[in-house]
Design a protein around this motif. Structure first.
Motif, PDB file in Angstrom:
ATOM      1  N   TYR A  47      15.884   2.089 -22.354  1.00  0.00           N
ATOM      2  CA  TYR A  47      16.285   2.128 -21.171  1.00  0.00           C
ATOM      3  C   TYR A  47      15.679   2.328 -20.209  1.00  0.00           C
ATOM      4  O   TYR A  47      14.725   3.222 -20.298  1.00  0.00           O
ATOM      5  CB  TYR A  47      17.893   2.429 -21.679  1.00  0.00           C
ATOM      6  CG  TYR A  47      18.007   3.622 -20.738  1.00  0.00           C
ATOM      7  CD1 TYR A  47      19.565   2.964 -20.108  1.00  0.00           C
ATOM      8  CD2 TYR A  47      17.902   4.943 -20.564  1.00  0.00           C
ATOM      9  CE1 TYR A  47      19.833   3.423 -18.898  1.00  0.00           C
ATOM     10  CE2 TYR A  47      19.218   5.908 -19.530  1.00  0.00           C
ATOM     11  CZ  TYR A  47      19.768   4.622 -18.429  1.00  0.00           C
ATOM     12  OH  TYR A  47      20.372   5.866 -17.701  1.00  0.00           O
ATOM     13  N   ALA A  48      16.155   1.915 -18.408  1.00  0.00           N
ATOM     14  CA  ALA A  48      15.308   3.056 -17.881  1.00  0.00           C
ATOM     15  C   ALA A  48      16.448   3.285 -16.622  1.00  0.00           C
ATOM     16  O   ALA A  48      17.109   2.588 -16.662  1.00  0.00           O
ATOM     17  CB  ALA A  48      14.196   2.133 -17.544  1.00  0.00           C
ATOM     18  N   GLN A  49      16.293   4.031 -15.579  1.00  0.00           N
ATOM     19  CA  GLN A  49      17.474   3.850 -14.345  1.00  0.00           C
ATOM     20  C   GLN A  49      16.608   4.644 -13.090  1.00  0.00           C
ATOM     21  O   GLN A  49      15.147   4.888 -12.803  1.00  0.00           O
ATOM     22  CB  GLN A  49      18.112   5.043 -14.998  1.00  0.00           C
ATOM     23  CG  GLN A  49      17.493   6.764 -14.671  1.00  0.00           C
ATOM     24  CD  GLN A  49      18.888   7.988 -14.571  1.00  0.00           C
ATOM     25  OE1 GLN A  49      19.977   7.568 -15.963  1.00  0.00           O
ATOM     26  NE2 GLN A  49      18.815   8.769 -14.083  1.00  0.00           N
ATOM     27  N   ARG A  50      17.252   3.895 -11.848  1.00  0.00           N
ATOM     28  CA  ARG A  50      16.926   4.261 -11.156  1.00  0.00           C
ATOM     29  C   ARG A  50      18.169   4.815 -10.336  1.00  0.00           C
ATOM     30  O   ARG A  50      18.722   4.349  -9.727  1.00  0.00           O
ATOM     31  CB  ARG A  50      15.817   2.928 -10.689  1.00  0.00           C
ATOM     32  CG  ARG A  50      15.415   2.876  -9.253  1.00  0.00           C
ATOM     33  CD  ARG A  50      15.071   2.260  -8.680  1.00  0.00           C
ATOM     34  NE  ARG A  50      15.565   1.585  -6.959  1.00  0.00           N
ATOM     35  CZ  ARG A  50      15.555   0.629  -6.511  1.00  0.00           C
ATOM     36  NH1 ARG A  50      14.927  -0.362  -7.042  1.00  0.00           N
ATOM     37  NH2 ARG A  50      16.658   0.159  -6.133  1.00  0.00           N
ATOM     38  N   GLU A  51      17.131   6.114  -9.626  1.00  0.00           N
ATOM     39  CA  GLU A  51      18.491   6.617  -8.411  1.00  0.00           C
ATOM     40  C   GLU A  51      18.496   6.218  -7.632  1.00  0.00           C
ATOM     41  O   GLU A  51      17.534   5.768  -6.412  1.00  0.00           O
ATOM     42  CB  GLU A  51      18.206   8.559  -8.662  1.00  0.00           C
ATOM     43  CG  GLU A  51      18.644   9.013 -10.012  1.00  0.00           C
ATOM     44  CD  GLU A  51      18.487  10.656  -9.416  1.00  0.00           C
ATOM     45  OE1 GLU A  51      18.491  10.898  -8.899  1.00  0.00           O
ATOM     46  OE2 GLU A  51      18.255  10.637 -11.024  1.00  0.00           O
ATOM     47  N   ALA A  52      19.770   6.531  -6.635  1.00  0.00           N
ATOM     48  CA  ALA A  52      19.643   6.051  -4.813  1.00  0.00           C
ATOM     49  C   ALA A  52      18.881   6.471  -4.928  1.00  0.00           C
ATOM     50  O   ALA A  52      18.646   7.836  -4.749  1.00  0.00           O
ATOM     51  CB  ALA A  52      21.464   6.092  -4.384  1.00  0.00           C
ATOM     52  N   GLN A  90       4.394  -0.330 -17.078  1.00  0.00           N
ATOM     53  CA  GLN A  90       3.841   0.508 -17.643  1.00  0.00           C
ATOM     54  C   GLN A  90       3.783   0.163 -19.250  1.00  0.00           C
ATOM     55  O   GLN A  90       2.827   0.618 -19.964  1.00  0.00           O
ATOM     56  CB  GLN A  90       3.647   2.037 -17.773  1.00  0.00           C
ATOM     57  CG  GLN A  90       5.341   2.257 -17.625  1.00  0.00           C
ATOM     58  CD  GLN A  90       6.370   2.087 -17.388  1.00  0.00           C
ATOM     59  OE1 GLN A  90       6.691   1.460 -16.682  1.00  0.00           O
ATOM     60  NE2 GLN A  90       6.711   3.171 -16.162  1.00  0.00           N
ATOM     61  N   LEU A  91       4.527  -0.421 -19.446  1.00  0.00           N
ATOM     62  CA  LEU A  91       4.534  -0.977 -21.497  1.00  0.00           C
ATOM     63  C   LEU A  91       3.731  -2.283 -21.355  1.00  0.00           C
ATOM     64  O   LEU A  91       4.447  -3.704 -20.492  1.00  0.00           O
ATOM     65  CB  LEU A  91       6.598  -0.792 -21.804  1.00  0.00           C
ATOM     66  CG  LEU A  91       7.412   0.289 -21.249  1.00  0.00           C
ATOM     67  CD1 LEU A  91       8.150  -0.870 -21.599  1.00  0.00           C
ATOM     68  CD2 LEU A  91       6.452   1.354 -22.245  1.00  0.00           C
ATOM     69  N   LEU A 150      24.835   6.759 -24.355  1.00  0.00           N
ATOM     70  CA  LEU A 150      23.786   7.749 -24.448  1.00  0.00           C
ATOM     71  C   LEU A 150      24.006   9.141 -23.798  1.00  0.00           C
ATOM     72  O   LEU A 150      24.539   9.230 -23.097  1.00  0.00           O
ATOM     73  CB  LEU A 150      22.817   6.596 -23.119  1.00  0.00           C
ATOM     74  CG  LEU A 150      22.468   5.452 -23.479  1.00  0.00           C
ATOM     75  CD1 LEU A 150      21.594   4.842 -22.240  1.00  0.00           C
ATOM     76  CD2 LEU A 150      21.971   5.800 -24.923  1.00  0.00           C
ATOM     77  N   SER A 151      23.543  10.302 -24.235  1.00  0.00           N
ATOM     78  CA  SER A 151      22.911  11.356 -23.879  1.00  0.00           C
ATOM     79  C   SER A 151      22.925  11.630 -22.405  1.00  0.00           C
ATOM     80  O   SER A 151      22.113  11.082 -22.161  1.00  0.00           O
ATOM     81  CB  SER A 151      22.486  11.963 -24.962  1.00  0.00           C
ATOM     82  OG  SER A 151      22.098  12.324 -26.886  1.00  0.00           O
ATOM     83  N   GLN A 197      12.579   4.783 -21.998  1.00  0.00           N
ATOM     84  CA  GLN A 197      13.188   5.148 -23.069  1.00  0.00           C
ATOM     85  C   GLN A 197      13.180   4.694 -24.769  1.00  0.00           C
ATOM     86  O   GLN A 197      14.087   3.249 -24.075  1.00  0.00           O
ATOM     87  CB  GLN A 197      13.858   6.095 -23.745  1.00  0.00           C
ATOM     88  CG  GLN A 197      13.231   7.622 -23.212  1.00  0.00           C
ATOM     89  CD  GLN A 197      11.999   8.651 -23.226  1.00  0.00           C
ATOM     90  OE1 GLN A 197      11.393   8.364 -23.783  1.00  0.00           O
ATOM     91  NE2 GLN A 197      10.983   8.403 -22.405  1.00  0.00           N
ATOM     92  N   PRO A 198      13.223   4.093 -26.153  1.00  0.00           N
ATOM     93  CA  PRO A 198      14.030   3.499 -26.748  1.00  0.00           C
ATOM     94  C   PRO A 198      15.518   4.215 -27.073  1.00  0.00           C
ATOM     95  O   PRO A 198      15.459   4.928 -26.929  1.00  0.00           O
ATOM     96  CB  PRO A 198      12.848   3.580 -27.874  1.00  0.00           C
ATOM     97  CG  PRO A 198      11.980   4.993 -27.626  1.00  0.00           C
ATOM     98  CD  PRO A 198      11.687   4.584 -26.365  1.00  0.00           C
TER      99      PRO A 198
END
Length: 214
Positions: free
Chosen positions: A156-161, A98-99, A212-213, A170-171
């Motif tokens: 940064y991005a994440q993908r859960e199991a 998407q970026l 990261l929070s 997100q920056p």
């Protein structure tokens, strides 16, 4: 990368018949020799040059995670391949389709819940003159410093199991006037995520570390 059982895995960007795709090899625990290298994905990026951008690895049990950049679509993009170490070929997943703009230098970490955490540097221009390539990927530039006409930030991005898609990227740091590049990512003992990168500003070059929070 060394697995929990002592399996050693190495990934690198090969050059076979002009294709600059990712290959892997492994050594069993206690073995002094690596198995014959094999390609990670079907050949698709033909590029007569050196991209200066290698793969990143994570390994949990027999599950291998590999992130890398390629520009077979004429723009540098980051991809993920994951599956059992014994897999013959991995299916690439574009991490942030998407970026717009170019992407490079992905780094990856996987926590105990098998959530995949990925960071990379991303151009902030639709047409990046630092990483935009001509058809066939023949004109990618390689620069060691910040360019006055270019802007890059760490994403940064994440993908859960079990999930199929990554979260909205997100920056990591929105500091204005900073050219950010070559990130790394690590998981702390309590599951916290740490990201570090190189930042070029008007005052010079810095190494930045950010927690990261949740």
């Amino acid at each position: 990368m060394i697995g929990d059982d002592g399996t050693a895995v190495v990934a690198y960007r090969n050059s076979v018949d002009g294709y600059r795709d990712i290959w892997i090899t492994q050594a069993h625990p206690g073995s002094a020799e690596f198995l014959p290298p094999r390609k990670l994905i079907a050949p698709r990026w033909k590029f007569q040059g050196c991209p200066h951008d290698g793969p990143a690895l994570a390994l949990q049990g027999d599950q291998l995670y590999v992130a890398w950049m390629d520009a077979h679509s004429d723009t540098q993009r980051v991809y993920l391949g994951t599956g059992p170490l014994s897999s013959e070929l991995f299916e690439p997943q574009e991490i942030a389709p998407q970026l717009a703009g170019s992407q490079s230098h992905p780094a990856i970490a996987v926590d105990h819940q098998r959530t995949i955490h990925v960071v990379w540097d991303q151009s902030l221009e639709t047409e990046s003159n630092t990483a935009r390539s001509a058809p066939g990927g023949q004109k990618m530039a390689h620069r060691h410093g910040a360019a006055a006409t270019s802007r890059r930030t760490i994403m940064y991005a994440q993908r859960e199991a079990g999930a199929k898609m990554f979260t909205q990227p997100q920056p990591v740091d929105k500091t204005a006037g900073s050219f950010q590049s070559r990130p790394t990512v690590a998981i702390g003992t309590q599951g916290e995520v740490y990201v570090s990168w190189s930042a070029f500003t008007e005052t010079g070059k810095q190494t930045v570390v950010r927690r990261l929070s949740p």
